[in-house]
Scaffold this motif. Structure first.
Motif, mmCIF file in Angstrom:
data_model
loop_
_atom_site.group_PDB
_atom_site.id
_atom_site.type_symbol
_atom_site.label_atom_id
_atom_site.label_comp_id
_atom_site.label_asym_id
_atom_site.label_seq_id
_atom_site.Cartn_x
_atom_site.Cartn_y
_atom_site.Cartn_z
ATOM 1 N N VAL A 272 -14.849 9.688 -66.189
ATOM 2 C CA VAL A 272 -16.151 10.168 -66.638
ATOM 3 C C VAL A 272 -17.019 10.654 -65.477
ATOM 4 N N GLY A 273 -16.971 10.012 -64.349
ATOM 5 C CA GLY A 273 -17.821 10.424 -63.231
ATOM 6 C C GLY A 273 -17.526 11.837 -62.780
ATOM 7 N N GLU A 274 -16.251 12.126 -62.513
ATOM 8 C CA GLU A 274 -15.866 13.479 -62.103
ATOM 9 C C GLU A 274 -16.076 14.470 -63.241
ATOM 10 N N ARG A 275 -15.804 14.029 -64.471
ATOM 11 C CA ARG A 275 -15.952 14.915 -65.628
ATOM 12 C C ARG A 275 -17.394 15.424 -65.732
ATOM 13 N N ARG A 276 -18.358 14.554 -65.580
ATOM 14 C CA ARG A 276 -19.755 14.962 -65.709
ATOM 15 C C ARG A 276 -20.137 15.977 -64.639
ATOM 16 N N ILE A 277 -19.685 15.736 -63.394
ATOM 17 C CA ILE A 277 -20.011 16.662 -62.305
ATOM 18 C C ILE A 277 -19.425 18.041 -62.581
ATOM 19 N N LEU A 278 -18.169 18.081 -63.024
ATOM 20 C CA LEU A 278 -17.515 19.360 -63.264
ATOM 21 C C LEU A 278 -18.136 20.085 -64.467
ATOM 22 N N LEU A 279 -18.436 19.357 -65.519
ATOM 23 C CA LEU A 279 -19.043 19.999 -66.691
ATOM 24 C C LEU A 279 -20.441 20.525 -66.378
ATOM 25 N N SER B 50 -23.921 31.305 -55.818
ATOM 26 C CA SER B 50 -25.101 30.933 -55.025
ATOM 27 C C SER B 50 -26.171 30.278 -55.903
ATOM 28 N N ARG B 51 -26.447 30.888 -57.048
ATOM 29 C CA ARG B 51 -27.475 30.325 -57.936
ATOM 30 C C ARG B 51 -27.003 28.999 -58.534
ATOM 31 N N THR B 52 -25.709 28.895 -58.789
ATOM 32 C CA THR B 52 -25.174 27.623 -59.285
ATOM 33 C C THR B 52 -25.366 26.534 -58.239
ATOM 34 N N ALA B 53 -25.129 26.886 -56.977
ATOM 35 C CA ALA B 53 -25.314 25.909 -55.897
ATOM 36 C C ALA B 53 -26.764 25.425 -55.842
ATOM 37 N N GLU B 54 -27.700 26.351 -56.048
ATOM 38 C CA GLU B 54 -29.118 25.968 -56.051
ATOM 39 C C GLU B 54 -29.413 24.996 -57.196
ATOM 40 N N LEU B 55 -28.891 25.309 -58.375
ATOM 41 C CA LEU B 55 -29.143 24.446 -59.531
ATOM 42 C C LEU B 55 -28.472 23.087 -59.383
ATOM 43 N N ALA B 56 -27.281 23.075 -58.754
ATOM 44 C CA ALA B 56 -26.529 21.825 -58.602
ATOM 45 C C ALA B 56 -26.909 21.061 -57.336
ATOM 46 N N HIS B 57 -27.785 21.674 -56.516
ATOM 47 C CA HIS B 57 -28.247 21.041 -55.270
ATOM 48 C C HIS B 57 -27.066 20.685 -54.364
ATOM 49 N N CYS B 58 -26.220 21.698 -54.154
ATOM 50 C CA CYS B 58 -25.074 21.487 -53.274
ATOM 51 C C CYS B 58 -24.741 22.799 -52.560
ATOM 52 N N HIS B 59 -23.780 22.751 -51.631
ATOM 53 C CA HIS B 59 -23.376 23.939 -50.897
ATOM 54 C C HIS B 59 -22.522 24.830 -51.802
ATOM 55 N N ARG B 60 -22.570 26.151 -51.552
ATOM 56 C CA ARG B 60 -21.812 27.071 -52.400
ATOM 57 C C ARG B 60 -20.306 26.804 -52.311
ATOM 58 N N ASN B 61 -19.837 26.324 -51.136
ATOM 59 C CA ASN B 61 -18.418 26.000 -51.019
ATOM 60 C C ASN B 61 -18.035 24.844 -51.953
ATOM 61 N N THR B 62 -19.002 23.928 -52.146
ATOM 62 C CA THR B 62 -18.757 22.811 -53.077
ATOM 63 C C THR B 62 -18.595 23.343 -54.489
ATOM 64 N N VAL B 63 -19.428 24.326 -54.843
ATOM 65 C CA VAL B 63 -19.321 24.939 -56.165
ATOM 66 C C VAL B 63 -17.954 25.598 -56.326
ATOM 67 N N ILE B 64 -17.529 26.338 -55.291
ATOM 68 C CA ILE B 64 -16.227 27.020 -55.361
ATOM 69 C C ILE B 64 -15.098 26.004 -55.537
ATOM 70 N N ASN B 65 -15.192 24.891 -54.788
ATOM 71 C CA ASN B 65 -14.167 23.854 -54.906
ATOM 72 C C ASN B 65 -14.146 23.250 -56.310
ATOM 73 N N ARG B 66 -15.333 23.040 -56.875
ATOM 74 C CA ARG B 66 -15.405 22.458 -58.224
ATOM 75 C C ARG B 66 -14.844 23.420 -59.258
ATOM 76 N N LEU B 67 -15.169 24.698 -59.126
ATOM 77 C CA LEU B 67 -14.640 25.689 -60.069
ATOM 78 C C LEU B 67 -13.121 25.774 -59.969
ATOM 79 N N SER B 68 -12.622 25.673 -58.743
ATOM 80 C CA SER B 68 -11.167 25.689 -58.550
ATOM 81 C C SER B 68 -10.540 24.460 -59.210
ATOM 82 N N ARG B 69 -11.216 23.332 -59.082
ATOM 83 C CA ARG B 69 -10.721 22.098 -59.705
ATOM 84 C C ARG B 69 -10.700 22.259 -61.235
ATOM 85 N N ILE B 70 -11.717 22.894 -61.796
ATOM 86 C CA ILE B 70 -11.762 23.126 -63.247
ATOM 87 C C ILE B 70 -10.603 24.003 -63.680
#
Length: 395
Positions: free
Chosen positions: A322-329, A343-363
């Protein structure tokens, strides 16, 4: 004074009851205007009641109480009938007092004519007379209240039946629509909106009706099981003031329909309001207008298709912890809302854009979907459905 003498005096007045009843009808017309103003008691009905109750009072004077229950039957009948006619109880009891005065005058006249009762005896009869009038009035009031309670229950049942008919679409029958409009106090035509809200307290219907009336909005409310339902008669198809009033006053989740033309369509409005209410995520307190929740309404309107969409686009994601699921969703939801902007997703998620890319890749790895090939509308609906529908076997 002996009861025998009192009985003889009362028996002498009994012969004059038909004329006394006519006189009492005249006196009531002059001195108790409630009967004339409300105009639900016919002359014959009033005359019969006056006659029967005068006879009962005279027979009760000087008796030993053996036949009291039977002699009070006229009073009980009057109380029950006047309640059914919606005559105010105060007016009914005032008529009994007027009748008592008339009987007292008749008893005095009878005593003078007979010459058998002195002044002291008359005072004693006066005491008995008013005791009997008081006890008779008490019987009237008791019978009135019992009948009134029964009528209230009948009215509530009738009102509930009319509401059920409205919410099931029976107002498409014009006769039913006019009857329902008369009972709930709203017009047949004109813009309408429906509201459903969780029940906060039993006084909510009165409170909301008064509050909306202060803003020029007529409404009717009904408690149904664990839900409060309201119909709002609007001056225009705009819901701005309604939303403001409800959002300022309600502290429970509620849904508001689109605007419909009249009572004939309130069943549609009711279903829409229910969809709007269901669009609110568990644990949140919001006033949801269907106009702002159309995607959610589409998802809720077809749960089978929504479940298929969840399985197709998100299924494997719902199996991970559930913890990882919530972050990815949450990340996926922000990415869809920003039209795929990292970039805008990173702003909304309060994280680095590379983190967003990694999460999308994980999805993509978990779901087996290439996000660039999946329509954002499908992803958006799947995400909404996953939050609104009960957890399925994939969760």
């Amino acid at each position: 004074m002996e009861q025998k003498a009192a009985r003889m005096l009362a028996d002498g007045v009994l012969a004059r009851v038909p004329d006394l009843a006519d006189e009492l009808v005249r006196v009531i017309a002059e001195q108790n205007p409630g009967y004339r103003r409300i105009n639900v008691v016919t002359q014959d009905d009033l005359r019969t009641s006056c006659r029967d109750n005068m006879i009962s009072v005279l027979r009760l004077i000087g008796r030993d109480g053996a036949d009291e229950e039977q002699l009070y039957s006229a009073a009980r009948c009057t109380g029950r009938r006047r309640a059914e006619q919606r005559m105010p109880l105060d007016d009914v009891l005032r008529s009994f007092r007027l009748g008592g005065r008339l009987l007292w005058q008749a008893l005095v006249e009878q005593a003078r004519a007979d010459g058998t009762v002195d002044a002291e005896g008359l005072l004693e009869i006066a005491t008995w007379l008013w005791e009997v009038v008081d006890s008779t009035s008490a019987q009237v009031a008791a019978s009135y209240h019992v009948a009134e309670q029964q009528l209230v229950r009948i009215d509530e049942q009738r009102r509930a039946t009319l509401w059920e008919g409205l919410l099931r679409g029976r107002a498409k029958d014009l006769a039913f629509a006019h009857e329902a409009a008369r009972i709930i106090g709203l017009p047949v035509d004109g813009p309408y909106a429906a509201v459903v809200a969780d029940v906060e307290n039993v006084n909510a219907p009165t409170f909301l009706q008064q509050l909306l009336a202060e803003h020029g909005i007529d409404s009717a409310w009904q408690l149904r099981a664990h839900m409060l339902v309201g119909l709002l008669s609007l001056d225009s198809p705009e819901l701005g003031i309604v939303l403001k009033v409800l959002r300022d006053s309600l502290t429970v989740p509620a849904g508001i329909s689109l605007v419909v033309p009249g009572l004939a369509d309130v069943d549609v409005a009711y279903r829409q309001a229910m969809l709007a209410r269901r669009s609110i995520q568990l644990g949140r307190v919001e006033i949801a207008a269907l106009a702002d929740r159309l995607p959610e309404a589409l998802v809720l309107s077809s749960p089978e298709l929504a479940e298929h969409l969840i399985r197709l686009r998100l299924g494997p994601l719902l199996k991970i912890p559930v913890g990882e699921r919530r972050i990815l969703l949450d990340t996926l939801e922000a990415w869809v809302a920003t039209a795929g902007s990292v970039s805008r997703t990173a702003e909304l998620a309060h994280c680095h854009r590379n983190t967003v890319i990694n999460r999308l890749s994980r999805i993509e790895a978990v779901t087996g979907n290439d996000l660039s090939d999946v329509p954002h509308l499908e992803l958006s609906l799947a995400l909404k459905a996953s939050r609104l529908l009960p957890p399925g076997p994939l969760a």
